[in-house]
Design a protein around this motif. Structure first.
Motif, PDB file in Angstrom:
ATOM      1  N   THR A  62       0.752  -0.920   0.212  1.00 44.16           N
ATOM      2  CA  THR A  62      -0.041  -0.213  -0.200  1.00 44.16           C
ATOM      3  C   THR A  62       0.809   1.104  -0.029  1.00 44.16           C
ATOM      4  O   THR A  62       1.309   1.525   0.888  1.00 44.16           O
ATOM      5  CB  THR A  62      -0.784  -0.423   1.063  1.00 44.16           C
ATOM      6  OG1 THR A  62      -1.815  -1.071   1.104  1.00 44.16           O
ATOM      7  CG2 THR A  62      -2.418   1.397   1.093  1.00 44.16           C
ATOM      8  N   GLN A  90       0.854   5.953  -0.273  1.00 44.15           N
ATOM      9  CA  GLN A  90       0.209   6.919  -0.495  1.00 44.15           C
ATOM     10  C   GLN A  90       0.695   8.092  -0.246  1.00 44.15           C
ATOM     11  O   GLN A  90       1.273   8.421   1.013  1.00 44.15           O
ATOM     12  CB  GLN A  90      -0.798   6.833   1.714  1.00 44.15           C
ATOM     13  CG  GLN A  90      -1.636   7.683   1.419  1.00 44.15           C
ATOM     14  CD  GLN A  90      -2.100   8.075   3.071  1.00 44.15           C
ATOM     15  OE1 GLN A  90      -2.444   6.404   3.560  1.00 44.15           O
ATOM     16  NE2 GLN A  90      -3.921   8.480   3.041  1.00 44.15           N
ATOM     17  N   PRO A 130      -4.866   6.452  -0.006  1.00 48.31           N
ATOM     18  CA  PRO A 130      -4.461   4.896   0.056  1.00 48.31           C
ATOM     19  C   PRO A 130      -3.729   4.218  -1.265  1.00 48.31           C
ATOM     20  O   PRO A 130      -5.648   3.832  -1.230  1.00 48.31           O
ATOM     21  CB  PRO A 130      -4.112   4.132   1.256  1.00 48.31           C
ATOM     22  CG  PRO A 130      -5.513   4.968   1.692  1.00 48.31           C
ATOM     23  CD  PRO A 130      -6.266   5.959   0.875  1.00 48.31           C
ATOM     24  N   THR A 158      -3.299  -0.142  -3.255  1.00 47.43           N
ATOM     25  CA  THR A 158      -2.754  -0.911  -2.897  1.00 47.43           C
ATOM     26  C   THR A 158      -2.607  -2.041  -4.441  1.00 47.43           C
ATOM     27  O   THR A 158      -3.564  -1.993  -5.283  1.00 47.43           O
ATOM     28  CB  THR A 158      -3.619  -2.164  -2.057  1.00 47.43           C
ATOM     29  OG1 THR A 158      -3.296  -0.944  -0.377  1.00 47.43           O
ATOM     30  CG2 THR A 158      -3.012  -2.622  -1.392  1.00 47.43           C
TER      31      THR A 158
END
Length: 473
Positions: A457, A459, A465, A467
């Protein structure tokens, strides 16, 4: 304003806004089912799905829901019955339980066999009867998880009973409530209000491997051949193949897509501008191919509602756009296609296999700008502040993937960011590495990690975020 009236099925009259009318929350959303007399129920069991049993009215769904609740203890009922609100409706995902542990409701493996049968009877009453679609497709996708386990994947991560069912609100023919059922590669969200189906989306479907035979009789009879998304792929292929060379050029996108654009937890974040080829430039036959391509997703809900929704989207066809990226054959990694209308949104992406890295698998999603969750939370005019729609392709790249255990993974942001963080989790959700970026790059260590599936993940500052899956060999 031009309107058209369409007689959809016995006892059902739906007034559709003309195709030049902009969709809104005030657009028709009450998708009423036929009267009980219009359905003659067969005696097929929950496992026998090949078009034998008809879908039910909302009253039938409520009856099945109450019958299921009656099999549960007080504590189990409290787990199934959840509040219908903006926080809960979005708690679904494409990931297996190791990648997303936020689902609500009760797990099927926490139920007895009789309770599971009663639970799936609710889903069957609310979904379509066509082979490879509706309830049959849900059952095949669940069976795919059993197939993964039979070939060596983790039985704590995958399995036909690692799926959840929840009722958001109290099942009734008068109030507002939602049936939510899902797990790995499957998410069904059907909303009811005042005795009508008010929304059949969001609906996520994926599958790995693409074709297989049922390895046991947990869901379908052992040996049953399964290809739950063959019709979806074939419909999109026919739609793009039916275009002229010039039209294909207009429909082609320059971006590369590794995942869905408006996937789980991205409710309301539709692109601001429609791109690709507008369907008002198509012939009648080509327009029909677009409608046919929509059908496998739209008809996953009960048969009558699916027909009504498809007719409504067809009435908007001239203001609908189609676009694709990649080969156009939808058999290679990063092949992507979407149908983007005033209401309908369908996207299909081809990814590298997660459990079979030498193969491919599909992620697909159906949404409706006005009717997701019955139009109660994320309609056409919802304003989303402080976030931007993100996909892996537009946020970062991670390579190599698959990667040899012990070798670092290079992660590069697509653009500069004030700050960015990463988190690497294993199949059971444990964080095994985390850190920050230096500029637009970082290297994620894998020393000491066991081979298997991991979730990375990333961000960036000010972004959601994002993934992606990584495979360590």
């Amino acid at each position: 304003m031009r309107s058209a009236t369409l007689l959809v099925s016995a006892g059902v009259l739906l007034t559709l806004m003309g195709s030049n009318q902009r969709s809104s929350r005030s657009a028709v959303r009450a998708l009423r089912l036929p009267t009980a007399a219009a359905h003659a129920h067969g005696s097929a069991s929950v496992k026998g799905t090949k078009g034998v049993q008809q879908t039910g009215t909302v009253a039938d769904v409520v009856t099945a829901a109450n019958a299921f609740l009656a099999t549960l203890s007080t504590a189990q009922q409290a787990t199934v019955l959840q509040t219908f609100n903006a926080t809960n409706v979005v708690k679904w995902s494409n990931f297996p339980i190791a990648g997303y542990n936020g689902r609500i409701g009760i797990r099927l493996d926490a139920l007895t066999a009789a309770q599971r049968t009663a639970a799936m009877a609710v889903v069957q009453a609310a979904t379509g009867t066509a082979a490879n679609e509706g309830f049959d497709e849900i059952q095949q996708i669940r069976t795919a998880d059993d197939y993964l386990v039979s070939t060596g994947s983790s039985s704590t991560t995958f399995g036909s009973n690692i799926y959840f069912i929840a009722f958001l609100g109290t099942p009734s023919t008068t109030g507002t409530w939602m049936l939510q059922c899902g797990g790995h590669h499957s998410a069904t969200n059907i909303t009811f209000g005042g005795g009508a189906v008010t929304g059949a989306s969001p609906k996520f479907e994926g599958v790995e491997p693409l074709t297989f035979n049922a390895p046991n009789s947990n869901v379908l009879p052992a040996g049953t051949p399964c290809a739950p998304q063959a019709q979806e792929q074939a419909g999109m292929l026919a739609m793009i193949s039916g275009l002229t060379t010039a039209q294909q050029t207009s429909a082609r996108l320059t971006q590369t897509f590794n995942d869905l654009v408006v996937g789980p937890q991205k409710d309301g974040l539709f692109p601001a501008t429609r791109v690709g080829l507008q369907c008002n430039q198509l012939t009648a036959a080509q327009k029909q191919l677009v409608v046919d391509a929509m059908a496998p997703w739209v008809k996953d809900v009960d048969d009558a509602t699916g027909q009504q929704l498809l007719a409504y989207y067809q009435s908007q066809i001239d203001n609908t756009y189609i676009a694709y990226s990649g080969t156009g054959a939808f058999n290679a990694i990063s092949d992507y296609v979407r149908i983007d209308g005033p209401n309908v949104w369908i996207e299909f992406v081809v990814q590298r296999g997660a459990e079979y890295p030498t193969q491919i698998h599909y992620h697909t999603l159906y949404r409706d700008r006005a009717r997701d969750y019955g139009g109660n939370f994320y309609g056409s005019y919802t304003t989303v502040l402080g976030t931007k729609p993100s996909t892996n392709a537009t946020v970062f790249t991670a390579y190599p993937n698959p990667v040899a255990s012990g070798q670092g993974i290079d992660v590069v942001l697509a653009q500069t960011s004030k700050s960015a963080t990463y988190q690497l989790r294993n199949e059971i959700g444990q964080t095994v590495a985390n850190g920050t970026f230096s500029g637009i790059k970082t290297k994620v260590p894998t020393k000491g990690l066991a081979a298997g599936l991991y979730l990375l993940t990333v961000q960036p500052s000010g972004e959601q975020p994002v993934t992606t899956r990584l495979t360590l060999q």
